[in-house]
Write a protein that holds these residues in place. Sequence first.
Motif, short mmCIF file in Angstrom:
data_model
loop_
_atom_site.label_atom_id
_atom_site.label_comp_id
_atom_site.label_asym_id
_atom_site.label_seq_id
_atom_site.Cartn_x
_atom_site.Cartn_y
_atom_site.Cartn_z
N UNK A 84 0.87 -1.18 0.00
CA UNK A 84 0.00 0.00 0.00
C UNK A 84 0.90 1.23 0.00
N UNK A 85 1.21 1.73 -1.18
CA UNK A 85 2.21 2.78 -1.33
C UNK A 85 1.62 4.15 -1.02
N UNK A 86 2.39 4.94 -0.29
CA UNK A 86 2.02 6.31 0.03
C UNK A 86 3.29 7.08 0.39
N UNK A 87 3.19 8.40 0.36
CA UNK A 87 4.33 9.22 0.74
C UNK A 87 4.61 9.02 2.23
N UNK A 88 5.81 8.54 2.53
CA UNK A 88 6.15 8.14 3.90
C UNK A 88 7.39 8.86 4.37
N UNK A 89 7.33 9.43 5.56
CA UNK A 89 8.47 10.12 6.16
C UNK A 89 9.30 9.11 6.96
N UNK A 90 10.55 8.96 6.59
CA UNK A 90 11.42 8.05 7.34
C UNK A 90 11.69 8.57 8.74
N UNK A 91 11.63 9.87 8.90
CA UNK A 91 11.82 10.45 10.24
C UNK A 91 10.73 9.96 11.19
N UNK A 92 9.47 9.93 10.71
CA UNK A 92 8.38 9.45 11.56
C UNK A 92 8.54 7.96 11.88
N UNK A 93 8.96 7.18 10.90
CA UNK A 93 9.13 5.74 11.13
C UNK A 93 10.24 5.48 12.15
#
Length: 365
Positions: free
Chosen positions: A210-219
């Motif tokens: 399920x692709x979406x714009x994802x912030x690595x900082x939040x992860x």
Amino acid sequence: ALTLLIGGSLLWLVASPTQLGLRPRLIIALAAGSGIALLNVLVTAWLMFISPHDLGLLLLLLIFSLLVSLAFAAVLSRAVMSCIAQVVAGTRRLADGDFAVRVDVVGHGELADLARDFNRMAERVQSAFEHERELDAARRSLVASVSHDLRSPLASIRAAVEALNDGIVSEPEVVQRYLHSVLQDVTRLSRLIDDLFELARLDAGSVTLSLEETSLSDLISDTLESMRLRAEQRGIRLDGAVEGEPVVRADAAKIQRVLDNLVENALRYTPSGGSIQLVARETPDAAYVEVRDTGDGIAPSDLPHVFDRFYRGDPARQRTGGAGLGLAIARGFIEAHGGTIAVASRPSQGAVFTCRLPRSRAAHG
């Protein structure tokens, strides 16, 4: 017309599928060619009224040429059959299970190419057999490991439930402790089953993203928050750093699972007093996440196999928790996004796991 008929018949004989081998065919072909030439010369000489003396000399010369042709045919066929015999013998040995067999490559040309192709085929067959044997041994090891991981919590759950059911434990505090232990074991079993299910889906190529714009900082922040208590209980410092604002188009849950597996692996092999750091950075075409630890490191012989499915490394380090599936699942999820994962390590100097996720390349699912 007669010689054409005879030549065509012999050509059909040597070219069609028969019981004759290659060597007899070569001899027949050369003998037929010389014999037809001899017949034509004799007829032509008779028609031209060549003298008997000249005819005898010509006949002697033609017979000599025929014998030389047959000698050349015998030598040539012997050389050809020698190479073919080697390949045939090698093929039979390969079919009988001798995967180390190789044939000699002599000279150049088609026969040398045939020998090289056979050796290349034998190498691939041997490599495939050895790989399959390693996988089979790894599967047996995995079954034994998973059986242990299933049996231990089930035995603990059974003992606790039997104690509660028989009334052996009645104090509220002890009952609560037993229930908490059961919950932990159930959670452990659930995590193991999830790992096996995800690994099966990765092997089948049926992972859906399920692709979406994802912030690595939040992860990274979520990973640090969920793992901080376990790190503190082990006396390990856990922190993170983010350079810029790396954003990728990804399945946030799958990448979160990757980070959790990498940190969990680092916690397993980092001694008390050590540290684990998560670092994220970006480039114009990709984003990188590194998990660095100050643990025992990885032996050079194990490095090429760290992410292999079913691979078990140093036996002394296998029973430190988990079923050894986390890194295989992490690699599968990263590759499903079109990225790569790698590890660098030296014994007693920790390890660095690096995940690369493309920013512009379309992921697949």
